[in-house]
Scaffold this active site. Sequence first.
Site, PDB file in Angstrom:
ATOM      1  N   GLY A 112       0.934  -1.173  -0.006  1.00  0.00           N
ATOM      2  CA  GLY A 112      -0.054   0.099  -0.165  1.00  0.00           C
ATOM      3  C   GLY A 112       0.923   1.501  -0.030  1.00  0.00           C
TER       4      GLY A 112
ATOM      5  CB  THR B 212       5.708   0.280   6.533  1.00  0.00           C
ATOM      6  OG1 THR B 212       6.001   1.658   7.239  1.00  0.00           O
ATOM      7  CG2 THR B 212       4.254   0.609   5.949  1.00  0.00           C
ATOM      8  N   GLY B 213       7.092  -1.088   9.390  1.00  0.00           N
ATOM      9  CA  GLY B 213       8.318  -1.623   9.835  1.00  0.00           C
ATOM     10  C   GLY B 213       9.772  -1.308   9.538  1.00  0.00           C
TER      11      GLY B 213
ATOM     12  N   GLY C  12      25.991  -5.423  18.565  1.00  0.00           N
ATOM     13  CA  GLY C  12      24.748  -5.301  19.191  1.00  0.00           C
ATOM     14  C   GLY C  12      23.965  -6.301  19.331  1.00  0.00           C
TER      15      GLY C  12
ATOM     16  N   GLY D 286      24.241  -8.966  16.111  1.00  0.00           N
ATOM     17  CA  GLY D 286      25.446  -9.645  16.078  1.00  0.00           C
ATOM     18  C   GLY D 286      25.754 -10.500  17.130  1.00  0.00           C
TER      19      GLY D 286
ATOM     20  CD  GLU E   9      19.218 -12.282  19.726  1.00  0.00           C
ATOM     21  OE1 GLU E   9      18.626 -12.039  20.848  1.00  0.00           O
ATOM     22  OE2 GLU E   9      18.788 -12.332  18.598  1.00  0.00           O
TER      23      GLU E   9
ATOM     24  CG  HIS F 102      15.871 -22.358  48.021  1.00  0.00           C
ATOM     25  ND1 HIS F 102      16.970 -21.753  47.431  1.00  0.00           N
ATOM     26  CD2 HIS F 102      16.103 -23.633  48.303  1.00  0.00           C
ATOM     27  CE1 HIS F 102      18.057 -22.586  47.713  1.00  0.00           C
ATOM     28  NE2 HIS F 102      17.360 -23.612  48.093  1.00  0.00           N
TER      29      HIS F 102
END
Length: 459
Positions: free
Chosen positions: A119, A143-144, A180, A183, A185, A438
């Site tokens: 769209g 729109t990400g 960051g 990267g 992960e 515990h």
Amino acid sequence: MADSAPTTEFDVLILGGGSAGYAAALRSAKLGFSVGLIEGGKLGGTCLHTGCIPTKAYLHAAELAENAREGAHYGVNTTLEGVDMAKVRSYKDGIVAGKFKGLSGLLKMRKIDIIEGYGKLVGQDSIEVDGTVYKGKNIVLATGSTSKTFGLEIGGRILTSTEALQLDYTPKSAIILGGGVIGSEFASAWNSFGVDVQIIEGLPSLVPNEDPAVIKVVERTFKKRGIKFATGNFFKTVEQNDKGVVVTMDNGTTYEAEICLVAVGRGPVTEGLGYEDAGITMDRGFVITNERLHTGVGNIYAIGDIVPGLQLAHRGYQQGIFVAEEIAGLKPVVVEDVNIPKVTFCEPEIASVGYTQPKAEEKFGKENIEVSEYNLAGNGKSSILGTGGLVKLVRQKDGPIVGVHMVGGRMSEQIGEAQLIVNWEAYPEDVATLIHAHPTQNESIGEAAMALAGKPLHG
């Protein structure tokens, strides 16, 4: 009998079906609005298909690989025969497909009109999709984002996270540009899969937005795991050939590997979508809104990664719900970015919410800040799991806790209580009186609170 004409007018018309967009759609429908949801790709967006869900599936597979290697330490004689990346990819795809099917069914059940296609905003109340104009009494832009590349041409041996998730083989070595969240992960997962990993981060440290105490633990653990990293120097060029890639740094240093992952952050997807033409204020591609996510134009709102701030799926999700309730006149409470929980699923896991110690000192004054750290070496469950790390609490002097910062294996699961503590402005004295079961890692939060309240049980 002829089919009825498709609906083209809605109470709420949403552009983008990712975490922010579909959350806005679901909440709007629940509030009784007619909803149109426009999506050119797949419902669920980056998070479901190329972000949160698939990367965490990879990280779980990586954890199993580490467990197999380390089994003998616990008296379980396991060995790692190898990693079949094609099967890991298939496992990941199965998880994604299941979640996609569930989301699609939920949207259908809520009677949300799914409009397939890309769209473009063509008026203050209009979005055009493949030649058809749809109208909304309220427009929500969602729109990400997409991977930044810093001008590098993606293809061949140079990948973003999207391409990296489609690999069906295990590279021998990899250079990761960016230390960051993304990267770190990928570095963690690939290291567990047996890849020789080199991170390059231009800023002075890995995960630079975290508290210094957390950064110290992450860097120390990465070194112990054999994950190499160079910080404080930016890359200059990246070249590829038949054998691999060569990264040249500003200082002339070069690094070579089989592949290169570009993990330098994400940028908003807004170009060419008609936002500026409609009079919306933009800044470097981001949509500028007020604190209630209104653009200042008509009844147009913006949510998720296109709004400056943390680019997190759960932030977008919360903003989608917020805007739906704002449109309904429910006056929802604004949640500041600083109070949104953050998790990085590397090993060790990082979980944080609120102000870091330096940011708290900057805001409230160094003399008005108190901190406590609890080392996970004293936590029974963490010792059983074989993980180290810490919990750090930051408070205003004689005031509430304004930051919780945690690092250690599986510590992401403790972020729930942490974000409640910060968002409900709890005092250490409040948390210290609560009972933490515990033996759990959750006890570490209680221990840190007791210390900050002036009555440490241990130490």
